[in-house]
Design a protein around this motif. Structure first.
Motif, PDB file in Angstrom:
ATOM      1  N   UNK A 182       1.001  -1.037   0.038  1.00 59.31           N
ATOM      2  CA  UNK A 182       0.245   0.119   0.295  1.00 59.31           C
ATOM      3  C   UNK A 182       1.195   1.619  -0.274  1.00 59.31           C
ATOM      4  N   UNK A 183       1.853   1.137   0.775  1.00 55.37           N
ATOM      5  CA  UNK A 183       2.835   2.226   1.014  1.00 55.37           C
ATOM      6  C   UNK A 183       3.573   3.089  -0.798  1.00 55.37           C
ATOM      7  N   UNK A 184       3.772   1.651  -1.277  1.00 61.41           N
ATOM      8  CA  UNK A 184       4.343   2.319  -2.940  1.00 61.41           C
ATOM      9  C   UNK A 184       2.743   2.066  -3.978  1.00 61.41           C
ATOM     10  N   UNK A 185       2.037   1.911  -3.705  1.00 59.83           N
ATOM     11  CA  UNK A 185       0.948   2.083  -4.111  1.00 59.83           C
ATOM     12  C   UNK A 185       0.725   3.078  -4.281  1.00 59.83           C
ATOM     13  N   UNK A 186       0.687   3.303  -2.683  1.00 55.80           N
ATOM     14  CA  UNK A 186      -0.233   5.381  -2.588  1.00 55.80           C
ATOM     15  C   UNK A 186       0.507   5.963  -2.784  1.00 55.80           C
ATOM     16  N   UNK A 187       2.428   5.894  -3.346  1.00 60.59           N
ATOM     17  CA  UNK A 187       2.886   6.807  -3.636  1.00 60.59           C
ATOM     18  C   UNK A 187       3.375   6.768  -5.521  1.00 60.59           C
ATOM     19  N   UNK A 188       2.310   5.864  -5.921  1.00 58.61           N
ATOM     20  CA  UNK A 188       2.483   5.497  -7.458  1.00 58.61           C
ATOM     21  C   UNK A 188       3.571   4.513  -8.195  1.00 58.61           C
ATOM     22  N   UNK A 189       3.830   3.932  -7.325  1.00 59.02           N
ATOM     23  CA  UNK A 189       4.283   2.488  -7.915  1.00 59.02           C
ATOM     24  C   UNK A 189       3.605   1.406  -8.010  1.00 59.02           C
ATOM     25  N   UNK A 190       4.693   0.532  -8.765  1.00 56.08           N
ATOM     26  CA  UNK A 190       3.643  -0.620  -8.780  1.00 56.08           C
ATOM     27  C   UNK A 190       4.788  -2.065  -9.353  1.00 56.08           C
ATOM     28  N   UNK A 191       6.393  -1.665  -8.749  1.00 51.89           N
ATOM     29  CA  UNK A 191       6.520  -2.524  -9.082  1.00 51.89           C
ATOM     30  C   UNK A 191       6.445  -3.089  -7.852  1.00 51.89           C
ATOM     31  N   UNK A 192       6.670  -5.565  -7.786  1.00 45.22           N
ATOM     32  CA  UNK A 192       5.673  -5.854  -6.916  1.00 45.22           C
ATOM     33  C   UNK A 192       6.967  -5.631  -5.632  1.00 45.22           C
TER      34      UNK A 192
END
Ligand code: GAR
Length: 196
Positions: A182-192
């Motif tokens: 979630x932290x990554x996704x909320x920052x606009x990042x989608x790499x697994x």
């Protein structure tokens, strides 16, 4: 700051892990926790953390998934979330609902997808004799437990494992994986995110 709504059906341990993670420099904050039943244990936990809660009971809508989802969407929209996290939400969502949150809805599933979509994942992994099991966070698309994988955590299967024992170890990893994704996704990042 991105606004996050969390949907659950049960005890909400993943919700607690997500909500606790959203502090400090985290790019998101929890704005609403919703359940499909008033007695989902996660609702009390969310309220105790000071998060707004709500529910839409699915039972009066028996047979009319569309009407249930319309009510759910209506209540969710009041909180204007940017991101929707499914955290042990045990209702299957239709294509129409998924389309409205396309690219903004995450789910955690207790298996190493694409293996073991659906239910009883721990027992199925044990029956198959798998050496490792785990959990996956993915973007929600209309097909069940499908969609781009945003993170996975592996858990070794131990000799003599029971579905319950294995589930408990996987759940601990879920509590690490989902907040990291979630932290990554909320920052606009989608790499697994790959754990451990
Ligand atoms: C979690 O193990 C989650 O992965 C699973 O339900 C549990 C909810 O626990 N989700 C599914 O099986 C989705 N089909 P929690 O309420 O303590 O977070």
């Amino acid at each position: 700051t991105r606004r996050v709504a969390i949907l659950l059906s049960g005890g909400g341990s993943n919700m607690v892990a997500l909500a606790r993670s959203m502090t400090g420099d985290h790019p998101a904050r929890p704005v609403l926790v919703m359940a499909n039943s008033a007695d989902a244990g996660g609702l009390e936990k969310a309220a105790a953390m000071g998060i707004e809660t709500g529910f839409v009971d699915h039972r009066p809508f028996a047979g009319d998934r569309g009407a249930f989802e319309e009510a759910l969407h209506e209540r969710l929209s009041q909180a204007a979330p940017d991101i929707l996290c499914l955290a042990g939400f045990m209702r299957v969502l239709t294509e129409g609902f998924v389309a409205r949150w396309q690219g903004r809805m995450l789910n955690i599933h207790p298996s190493l997808l694409p293996k073991y979509r659906g239910l009883h994942t721990h027992a199925r992994a044990l029956e198959a004799g798998d050496a490792e099991h785990g959990c996956t966070v993915h973007e929600v698309t209309p097909a069940l437990d499908d969609g781009p994988i945003l993170g996975q955590a592996r858990v070794p299967v131990q000799p003599g494992d029971t579905p319950e024992g294995l589930a408990a170890r996987v759940l601990e990893m879920e509590h690490r994986l989902y907040p990291a994704v979630l932290r990554r996704f909320a920052a606009g990042r989608r790499e697994p995110v790959l754990l451990p």
